[in-house]
Design an enzyme around this catalytic site. Structure first.
Site, PDB file in Angstrom:
ATOM      1  N   THR A 185       6.868  20.149   4.632  1.00 53.18           N
ATOM      2  CA  THR A 185       5.816  19.124   4.526  1.00 53.18           C
ATOM      3  C   THR A 185       5.438  18.732   5.943  1.00 53.18           C
ATOM      4  O   THR A 185       6.255  18.848   6.860  1.00 53.18           O
ATOM      5  CB  THR A 185       6.302  17.880   3.770  1.00 53.18           C
ATOM      6  OG1 THR A 185       7.381  17.320   4.507  1.00 53.18           O
ATOM      7  CG2 THR A 185       6.761  18.222   2.369  1.00 53.18           C
ATOM      8  N   GLU A 330       6.269  19.262  -2.691  1.00 52.58           N
ATOM      9  CA  GLU A 330       7.545  19.146  -3.407  1.00 52.58           C
ATOM     10  C   GLU A 330       7.404  19.475  -4.897  1.00 52.58           C
ATOM     11  O   GLU A 330       8.385  19.551  -5.614  1.00 52.58           O
ATOM     12  CB  GLU A 330       8.093  17.713  -3.269  1.00 52.58           C
ATOM     13  CG  GLU A 330       8.646  17.372  -1.891  1.00 52.58           C
ATOM     14  CD  GLU A 330       7.588  16.822  -0.947  1.00 52.58           C
ATOM     15  OE1 GLU A 330       6.385  17.106  -1.146  1.00 52.58           O
ATOM     16  OE2 GLU A 330       7.961  16.105   0.001  1.00 52.58           O
ATOM     17  N   LYS A 443      -2.157  -4.863   1.706  1.00 53.47           N
ATOM     18  CA  LYS A 443      -1.587  -6.013   1.007  1.00 53.47           C
ATOM     19  C   LYS A 443      -2.243  -7.270   1.538  1.00 53.47           C
ATOM     20  O   LYS A 443      -2.002  -7.689   2.660  1.00 53.47           O
ATOM     21  CB  LYS A 443      -0.072  -6.029   1.187  1.00 53.47           C
ATOM     22  CG  LYS A 443       0.545  -4.832   0.479  1.00 53.47           C
ATOM     23  CD  LYS A 443       2.041  -4.796   0.554  1.00 53.47           C
ATOM     24  CE  LYS A 443       2.541  -3.610  -0.262  1.00 53.47           C
ATOM     25  NZ  LYS A 443       3.650  -2.899   0.331  1.00 53.47           N
ATOM     26  N   TRP A 448      -2.998  -6.278  -4.019  1.00 52.07           N
ATOM     27  CA  TRP A 448      -3.048  -4.955  -3.405  1.00 52.07           C
ATOM     28  C   TRP A 448      -4.471  -4.434  -3.454  1.00 52.07           C
ATOM     29  O   TRP A 448      -5.103  -4.451  -4.506  1.00 52.07           O
ATOM     30  CB  TRP A 448      -2.137  -3.975  -4.146  1.00 52.07           C
ATOM     31  CG  TRP A 448      -0.695  -4.200  -3.875  1.00 52.07           C
ATOM     32  CD1 TRP A 448      -0.107  -5.351  -3.424  1.00 52.07           C
ATOM     33  CD2 TRP A 448       0.362  -3.255  -4.039  1.00 52.07           C
ATOM     34  NE1 TRP A 448       1.245  -5.178  -3.301  1.00 52.07           N
ATOM     35  CE2 TRP A 448       1.565  -3.901  -3.675  1.00 52.07           C
ATOM     36  CE3 TRP A 448       0.411  -1.923  -4.454  1.00 52.07           C
ATOM     37  CZ2 TRP A 448       2.800  -3.262  -3.714  1.00 52.07           C
ATOM     38  CZ3 TRP A 448       1.645  -1.288  -4.500  1.00 52.07           C
ATOM     39  CH2 TRP A 448       2.823  -1.949  -4.124  1.00 52.07           C
TER      40      TRP A 448
HETATM   41  P1  ADP Z   1       1.511  17.088   3.237  1.00 50.89           P
HETATM   42  O1  ADP Z   1       0.056  17.285   3.474  1.00 50.89           O
HETATM   43  O2  ADP Z   1       1.981  15.689   3.531  1.00 50.89           O
HETATM   44  O3  ADP Z   1       2.376  18.153   3.736  1.00 50.89           O
HETATM   45  P2  ADP Z   1       1.159  17.457   0.403  1.00 50.89           P
HETATM   46  O4  ADP Z   1       0.027  18.369   0.483  1.00 50.89           O
HETATM   47  O5  ADP Z   1       2.324  17.809  -0.401  1.00 50.89           O
HETATM   48  O6  ADP Z   1       1.756  17.189   1.744  1.00 50.89           O
HETATM   49  O7  ADP Z   1       0.633  16.034   0.027  1.00 50.89           O
HETATM   50  C1  ADP Z   1       0.893  15.413  -1.195  1.00 50.89           C
HETATM   51  C2  ADP Z   1       0.194  14.079  -1.263  1.00 50.89           C
HETATM   52  O8  ADP Z   1      -1.216  14.244  -1.166  1.00 50.89           O
HETATM   53  C3  ADP Z   1       0.381  13.368  -2.570  1.00 50.89           C
HETATM   54  O9  ADP Z   1       1.617  12.690  -2.625  1.00 50.89           O
HETATM   55  C4  ADP Z   1      -0.800  12.409  -2.554  1.00 50.89           C
HETATM   56  O10 ADP Z   1      -0.568  11.277  -1.767  1.00 50.89           O
HETATM   57  C5  ADP Z   1      -1.873  13.229  -1.886  1.00 50.89           C
HETATM   58  N1  ADP Z   1      -2.756  13.827  -2.886  1.00 50.89           N
HETATM   59  C6  ADP Z   1      -2.760  15.082  -3.345  1.00 50.89           C
HETATM   60  N2  ADP Z   1      -3.742  15.272  -4.235  1.00 50.89           N
HETATM   61  C7  ADP Z   1      -4.388  14.100  -4.364  1.00 50.89           C
HETATM   62  C8  ADP Z   1      -5.490  13.626  -5.146  1.00 50.89           C
HETATM   63  N3  ADP Z   1      -6.163  14.408  -5.968  1.00 50.89           N
HETATM   64  N4  ADP Z   1      -5.845  12.338  -5.001  1.00 50.89           N
HETATM   65  C9  ADP Z   1      -5.188  11.511  -4.169  1.00 50.89           C
HETATM   66  N5  ADP Z   1      -4.159  11.891  -3.415  1.00 50.89           N
HETATM   67  C10 ADP Z   1      -3.752  13.162  -3.503  1.00 50.89           C
END
Ligand code: ADP
Length: 546
Positions: A185, A330, A443, A448
């Site tokens: 990640t 994940e 917040k 929120w």
């Molecule tokens: P990173 O970019 O941090 O390596 P990920 O691609 O796994 O990791 O990111 C996952 C996160 O992306 C989710 O927990 C969420 O916050 C955000 N996310 C993914 N898809 C959406 C969506 N359709 N709408 C809002 N948030 C999203």
């Protein structure tokens, strides 16, 4: 009593074997880093994946060894997906958009023994190589004629290695729980953490992702994954496409609107997938040049919230249905997709848009719940919002080498749940909507405010290209929202006009306190707004209301 059914393991090699046997002449088309287009089919891909497995074996690669890749979406990268995992080694995709120090950290943490890379990354590898002690060889994914002149130690040519090998290779019958691939990640805070997939999790996810209420892909489709193969394995599309025999079009590094549109048209693409920011550029290019798709009929959008304005534009201006999806590295990565139920089909346009703007219903295999800070489950009423937890056979239960400790939380029955870090609502029909990442919620006076809601409202303004909302310290309310806006080219809009535009669209108390126009917004290596940087840049900002 045990069932009397065969216990054949779920293996990644079986996906490409199936694709060859049943869709052998289905094409895989790649735009090459070296220029031009490469074409072959699943038969050719399987053949070369076997040759690659032989080549890696000849280099001494053994089961469980990690093999890194720093590459765009292309046919050689696809061969690596199957060749490396298929032989029982671990394919480790690395995001080249990370900072060089992060890449070095990741290669060292994974202890990659070989790294395969695209030509474009030769200068980067030249810089990193001396710091990557575990790497015995750097394999450039090109032919002899294009070998770079860079000063990279132990540089090997992919085509030389593969061509020197026979294509007879028997995929080993591995335990299906064997590690198959590794993806870190981006780690906007702390060190990047390695998510280690298994053959079993990958195959089960590939099944579920292809279903009609998920990504709905079939052997009649042509899929162009814009999402890179280093971003959660291109949302695992290389596996689902092989499972159902979908033609794949791999765009290389040219992800600008013009290059993408050209490929969509010439290859008669029907379905695509990517994060909102890449679509921004494509839609702008198409509007400016009055272009229309001739075959594209739907696209998966996820990675960050897809603004309703983008969904509307895709559907109404370009005739492309949007499948809004949510997941995370994940989760392999797919968790939910927003598709209609039968009872929604005749709803008015705006009600349908409201459903599509949610992140959607969970696909079978992903169990969801929202809980309060004490861990108590909250109702599915579409209003209560809480921390989103997930469990299922393709969801991580820990990070590679235990980095960051045990992420899981136990419920009252002792079952493990993975906390996503997202805050969400779930409605009575099971549609989940992300309010925010928990660290991005604003917040204000005990309430929120969802930064996503405000960003979605802002980008509905015709002069707004992109928007970000962050919380700014406020003496009375604790935090108040600040709106940062990138204007569309050749458009004008004032702070006052924008604030007026919010009236009636969001609750009065959640309106932004101020607007700042910026040239561009920072993004993470996976195309999300980089809010940690924005909060840092604006930490001393004085709101007019303070
Ligand atoms: P990173 O970019 O941090 O390596 P990920 O691609 O796994 O990791 O990111 C996952 C996160 O992306 C989710 O927990 C969420 O916050 C955000 N996310 C993914 N898809 C959406 C969506 N359709 N709408 C809002 N948030 C999203």
């Amino acid at each position: 009593m045990q069932g009397l059914m065969m216990d054949t393991p779920l293996l990644i090699s079986s996906l490409i074997q199936h694709a060859e046997r049943h869709h052998g002449d289905t094409e895989i088309v790649s735009r090459l880093v070296e220029g031009g287009i490469h074409r072959y089919d699943y038969r050719g891909a399987h053949r070369r994946a076997r040759k690659l497995a032989n080549a890696l074996g000849a280099l001494g690669v053994e089961k469980s060894d990690r093999i890194g890749t720093l590459a765009w979406n292309g046919f050689r990268h696809l061969e690596a997906f199957y060749g490396i995992s298929g032989m029982g080694a671990v394919m480790h995709t690395i995001n080249p958009r990370l900072f060089p120090e992060q890449i070095t950290y990741i290669v060292n943490h994974a202890e990659d023994s070989y790294v395969l890379f695209d030509l474009t990354f030769a200068p980067l590898i030249e810089k990193l190589a001396p710091m990557c002690k575990s790497v015995k060889g750097w394999i450039v994914m090109t032919d002899r004629a294009h070998m770079p002149q860079a000063g990279i130690p132990n540089l090997l040519c992919y085509e030389d290695l593969v061509n020197a090998q026979p294509d007879d290779y028997e995929w080993p019958e591995l335990d299906e729980r064997t590690a198959s691939s590794l993806c870190y990640t981006s780690g906007t805070t702390g060190n990047p953490k390695g998510v280690l997939y298994s053959h079993r999790s990958t195959v089960l996810h590939a099944y579920a992702a292809a279903l009609p209420d998920a990504l709905n892909i079939s052997s009649r489709d042509v899929m162009l994954p814009v999402v890179p193969m280093f971003h959660a394995n291109a949302w695992a599309l290389p596996y689902s496409c092989a499972l159902v025999g979908t033609k794949m079009v791999l765009p290389g590094y040219q992800l600008d609107g013009k290059s993408l549109f050209e490929l969509f048209e010439t290859e008669r693409v029907t379905v695509s997938a990517g994060v909102p920011t890449v679509w921004l550029a494509l839609l702008q290019h198409m509007s400016q040049n009055k272009l229309k798709f001739s075959t594209m009929n739907r696209t998966v959008i996820g990675g960050s919230a897809c603004p309703p304005a983008m969904i509307r534009s895709f559907q109404e201006d370009f005739g492309v249905q949007v499948l809004h999806a949510w997941g995370m590295t994940e989760m392999s990565p797919l968790g939910t997709v927003s598709t209609f139920k039968s009872k929604h089909l005749d709803l008015p346009k705006d009600s349908k848009l409201a459903i599509q703007s949610k992140q959607g219903r969970s696909i079978f295999g992903v169990d969801l719940k929202i809980v309060d800070d004490a861990g108590k489950e909250l109702p599915w009423d579409g209003k209560a919002f809480g921390n989103l937890l997930v469990r299922g056979p393709w969801i991580s239960n820990g990070y590679f080498k235990g980095e960051g400790g045990d992420p899981l939380r136990k419920d009252e029955k002792g079952r493990d749940w993975f906390p996503t870090g997202d805050v969400a609502t779930i409605d009575p029909d099971g549609y989940m909507q992300i309010t925010d990442r928990s660290k991005d919620v604003i917040k204000s006076g005990g309430e929120w405010i969802s930064s996503i809601d405000l960003e979605n409202a802002a980008v509905a303004h015709p002069a707004v290209a992109e928007a970000a909302v962050i919380g700014i310290r406020h003496p009375k309310w604790d935090e108040r929202p600040l709106l940062l806006v990138v204007k569309k080219k050749d458009t004008q809009v004032t702070r006052e006009e924008l604030l007026k535009f919010f009236e009636g669209k969001v609750a009065k108390w959640s309106m932004p306190d101020d607007v700042v126009f910026v040239e561009q917004l920072p993004h993470t290596a996976t195309g999300k707004l980089l809010k940690t940087k924005l909060r840092e840049d604006f930490k001393d900002y004085k709101l007019p209301t303070a």
